[in-house]
Scaffold this motif. Structure first.
Motif, PDB file in Angstrom:
ATOM      1  N   GLN A 173       0.826  -1.254   0.097  1.00  0.00           N
ATOM      2  CA  GLN A 173      -0.010  -0.127  -0.005  1.00  0.00           C
ATOM      3  C   GLN A 173       0.771   1.451   0.159  1.00  0.00           C
ATOM      4  OE1 GLN A 173      -2.662  -0.767   3.233  1.00  0.00           O
ATOM      5  NE2 GLN A 173      -4.021  -1.951   1.868  1.00  0.00           N
ATOM      6  N   ILE A 202       2.317   2.004  -3.311  1.00  0.00           N
ATOM      7  CA  ILE A 202       1.261   2.424  -4.218  1.00  0.00           C
ATOM      8  C   ILE A 202       1.043   4.047  -4.080  1.00  0.00           C
ATOM      9  CG2 ILE A 202      -1.364   2.380  -4.972  1.00  0.00           C
ATOM     10  CD1 ILE A 202      -1.227  -0.827  -4.186  1.00  0.00           C
ATOM     11  N   GLN A 203       1.182   4.180  -2.722  1.00  0.00           N
ATOM     12  CA  GLN A 203       0.869   5.565  -2.495  1.00  0.00           C
ATOM     13  C   GLN A 203       2.122   6.550  -2.907  1.00  0.00           C
ATOM     14  OE1 GLN A 203       1.048   6.436   1.840  1.00  0.00           O
ATOM     15  NE2 GLN A 203       1.596   8.654   1.591  1.00  0.00           N
ATOM     16  N   THR A 214       4.153   5.843  -5.378  1.00  0.00           N
ATOM     17  CA  THR A 214       4.021   5.595  -6.740  1.00  0.00           C
ATOM     18  C   THR A 214       3.072   6.819  -7.329  1.00  0.00           C
ATOM     19  OG1 THR A 214       4.628   3.178  -6.638  1.00  0.00           O
ATOM     20  CG2 THR A 214       4.110   4.087  -8.778  1.00  0.00           C
ATOM     21  N   SER A 215       2.016   6.701  -6.875  1.00  0.00           N
ATOM     22  CA  SER A 215       1.004   7.753  -7.290  1.00  0.00           C
ATOM     23  C   SER A 215       1.576   9.117  -7.086  1.00  0.00           C
ATOM     24  CB  SER A 215      -0.265   7.493  -6.863  1.00  0.00           C
ATOM     25  OG  SER A 215      -0.553   7.471  -5.366  1.00  0.00           O
ATOM     26  N   GLU A 216       2.267   9.574  -6.022  1.00  0.00           N
ATOM     27  CA  GLU A 216       2.680  10.730  -5.729  1.00  0.00           C
ATOM     28  C   GLU A 216       3.694  11.113  -6.780  1.00  0.00           C
ATOM     29  OE1 GLU A 216       2.371  10.646  -0.972  1.00  0.00           O
ATOM     30  OE2 GLU A 216       4.330  10.870  -1.862  1.00  0.00           O
ATOM     31  N   PHE A 251       4.114   9.809  -9.747  1.00  0.00           N
ATOM     32  CA  PHE A 251       3.594  10.392 -11.128  1.00  0.00           C
ATOM     33  C   PHE A 251       2.809  11.269 -11.243  1.00  0.00           C
ATOM     34  CE2 PHE A 251       4.522   5.430 -11.826  1.00  0.00           C
ATOM     35  CZ  PHE A 251       5.715   5.761 -12.302  1.00  0.00           C
ATOM     36  N   LEU A 252       2.084  11.632 -10.307  1.00  0.00           N
ATOM     37  CA  LEU A 252       1.190  12.854 -10.214  1.00  0.00           C
ATOM     38  C   LEU A 252       2.242  13.923 -10.209  1.00  0.00           C
ATOM     39  CD1 LEU A 252      -1.751  12.364  -7.656  1.00  0.00           C
ATOM     40  CD2 LEU A 252      -1.799  12.813 -10.063  1.00  0.00           C
ATOM     41  N   ARG A 253       3.119  14.217  -9.531  1.00  0.00           N
ATOM     42  CA  ARG A 253       4.042  15.220  -9.437  1.00  0.00           C
ATOM     43  C   ARG A 253       4.884  15.427 -10.654  1.00  0.00           C
ATOM     44  NH1 ARG A 253       9.061  14.711  -6.217  1.00  0.00           N
ATOM     45  NH2 ARG A 253       7.924  12.710  -5.683  1.00  0.00           N
ATOM     46  N   GLU A 256       4.235  14.555 -14.087  1.00  0.00           N
ATOM     47  CA  GLU A 256       3.398  13.979 -15.077  1.00  0.00           C
ATOM     48  C   GLU A 256       4.340  14.135 -16.340  1.00  0.00           C
ATOM     49  OE1 GLU A 256      -1.280  13.843 -15.797  1.00  0.00           O
ATOM     50  OE2 GLU A 256      -0.555  15.268 -14.193  1.00  0.00           O
TER      51      GLU A 256
END
Ligand SMILES: [Zn+2]
Length: 447
Positions: free
Chosen positions: A11, A14-15, A17-19, A21-23, A25
């Motif tokens: 988990q 995942i957190q 990783t999304s941070e 890729f969001l940061r 882009e």
């Protein structure tokens, strides 16, 4: 248990990783991606370390353990938090705290078992940051270290880490000094069948700027080296002189000669210098060097470094001959006398200029030098036996330890810091860094 951790880790990943890729882009470059991933990896490391340490903590700690100070019974108190500074950043953890009713002291069994140094650098962080501190000034080390590891340390912290390794060298040297005076240990050494066939020693000194009031701030850092080499000496003085020394081992200190002698003997015992079939010492003309050698190793072969000896000619020639060709001719002549071991001719030439109006100072210096050291300049014999006659090695030690590290950008040192930094640098040059680091891994102990 492990699967719970796995899930939690998943988990967290995942957190992160999304941070990530969001940061980023639309990253501007590969460099930006690399930096972001490195930062993320540190966080992953911190998660793993925190979890790992948590696993070491028992849910139901023993009610009592033996007190490490008095051997009495220490009682469990509670779980106490601590912070670790590690190579993957700061990490918080908790561990059981035990207090002893007899001696009223407390301790943390987990800290002892793993060598955890609460609020201080971990052994690994200390070792790696100290390594940069041996290379370049602490302020620069701090910048370099952060660039490479993303871990920010003050120059003061890097200095402390470097000097901690220097202290470790001092501890090791104290152990060696004790051994070197231990008759039983020396006898065991003598029974060893493997002895060095031909071992070289050399010593020199270089000035270090020490903070001092009302006295000369330039102190001699004495440096010694032990080494072996299979290289042949050159056949003429203008050949390439690179000595390929093997098993080079440096030691150093700012001490009066007599006390430095203890270190010479102690490190020598570690190399079985006193048992070597042939022990050869190279040095310049400094009296303290030859006094120590004669005292500790009366049978050693003493050789004055060819380069040091040959350096005495130019000042005489420069003062005595206005003409460049004449100068070169004279130097080349006297150098060949020296090379051929014709010391009488060398001394005679120097003597000739002792009353020269311009050259007398240089000539008198040289006259004394060659007269006092002539028995250490039998170069043809040394060459014939295959001995090295130029101590490029120790010269380079002075350069590597003093010039490149202690003399940079006009540094002025506290005496103790200079000594420890020099010892740390010598340890690094010797390839002893890893073994010294290991000695410190379980050190925090009874802090
Ligand atoms: Zn106790």
């Amino acid at each position: 248990m492990i699967s719970d951790i796995g899930q939690e880790f998943g988990q967290y990943l995942i957190q992160l990783t999304s941070e990530l890729f969001l940061r980023g882009e639309q990253p501007r470059s590969l460099s930006e991606i690399e930096r972001s991933i490195r930062e993320m990896l540190l966080k992953v490391g911190q998660f793993l370390l925190t979890t790992w340490l948590a696993m070491q903590r028992s849910k139901y700690p023993d009610e009592t353990v033996e007190c490490i100070y008095c051997g009495g019974q220490a009682e469990y108190q509670y779980q106490r938090p601590g912070t670790l500074l590690t190579i993957i950043g700061q990490v918080m953890y908790k561990r059981a705290y035990y207090a002893c009713a007899y001696c009223r002291r407390g301790h943390y069994p987990l800290d002892l078992r793993l060598g955890l140094r609460v609020g201080k650098m971990s052994a690994e962080l200390e070792s790696l940051s100290g390594m940069t501190g041996t290379q370049i000034p602490f302020e620069k080390s701090s910048q370099l270290f952060e660039a490479l590891t993303l871990i920010s340390l003050s120059d003061h912290s890097i200095a402390k880490a470097t000097q901690a390794m220097g202290s470790e060298v001092q501890i090791q040297e104290t152990e060696w000094k004790e051994l070197s005076k231990d008759v039983d240990w020396l006898q065991t050494q003598e029974r060893l069948t493997e002895r060095p066939k031909r071992l070289y020693g050399s010593m020199d000194a270089a000035k270090v700027h020490i903070r001092r009031k009302n006295e000369d701030p330039w102190k001699d850092l004495k440096i010694g080296a032990w080494f072996t080499t299979t290289a042949k000496p050159p056949q003429n003085p203008d050949e390439n002189w690179k000595i390929e020394a093997q098993d080079m081992s440096y030691y150093c200190d700012i001490l009066p000669a007599q006390e430095f002698g203890d270190l010479l003997w102690a490190t020598g015992c570690q190399h079985q210098a006193h048992l070597a079939d042939e022990l050869i010492f190279l040095g310049d003309g400094a009296e303290w060097i030859w006094n120590l050698v004669s005292h500790y190793y009366p049978n050693a072969i003493q050789i004055v470094d060819w380069f040091h000896a040959a350096e005495y000619f130019a000042p005489i020639a420069n003062a005595a001959f206005p003409d460049e060709d004449q100068r070169q001719e004279w130097i080349s002549q006297i150098r060949s006398y020296l090379w051929l071991g014709e010391l009488d001719a060398v001394i005679h030439e120097c003597q000739y200029f002792c009353n020269h109006p311009q050259a007398s100072t240089a000539a008198r210096k040289a006259f004394t030098y060659f007269t006092n050291n002539q028995h250490r300049m039998n170069y043809p014999t040394y060459r014939q036996k295959g001995y090295q006659i130029g101590s490029g090695t120790i010269e380079s030690a002075c350069k590597q330890i003093v010039t490149q590290r202690l003399k940079v950008s006009g540094a002025i040192w506290e005496l103790d810091n200079a000594v420890k930094t020099a010892k740390a640098r010598a340890a690094w040059l010797n390839g002893d860094w890893q073994s010294l680091s290991s000695r410190r891994e379980l050190l925090p102990l009874a802090a």
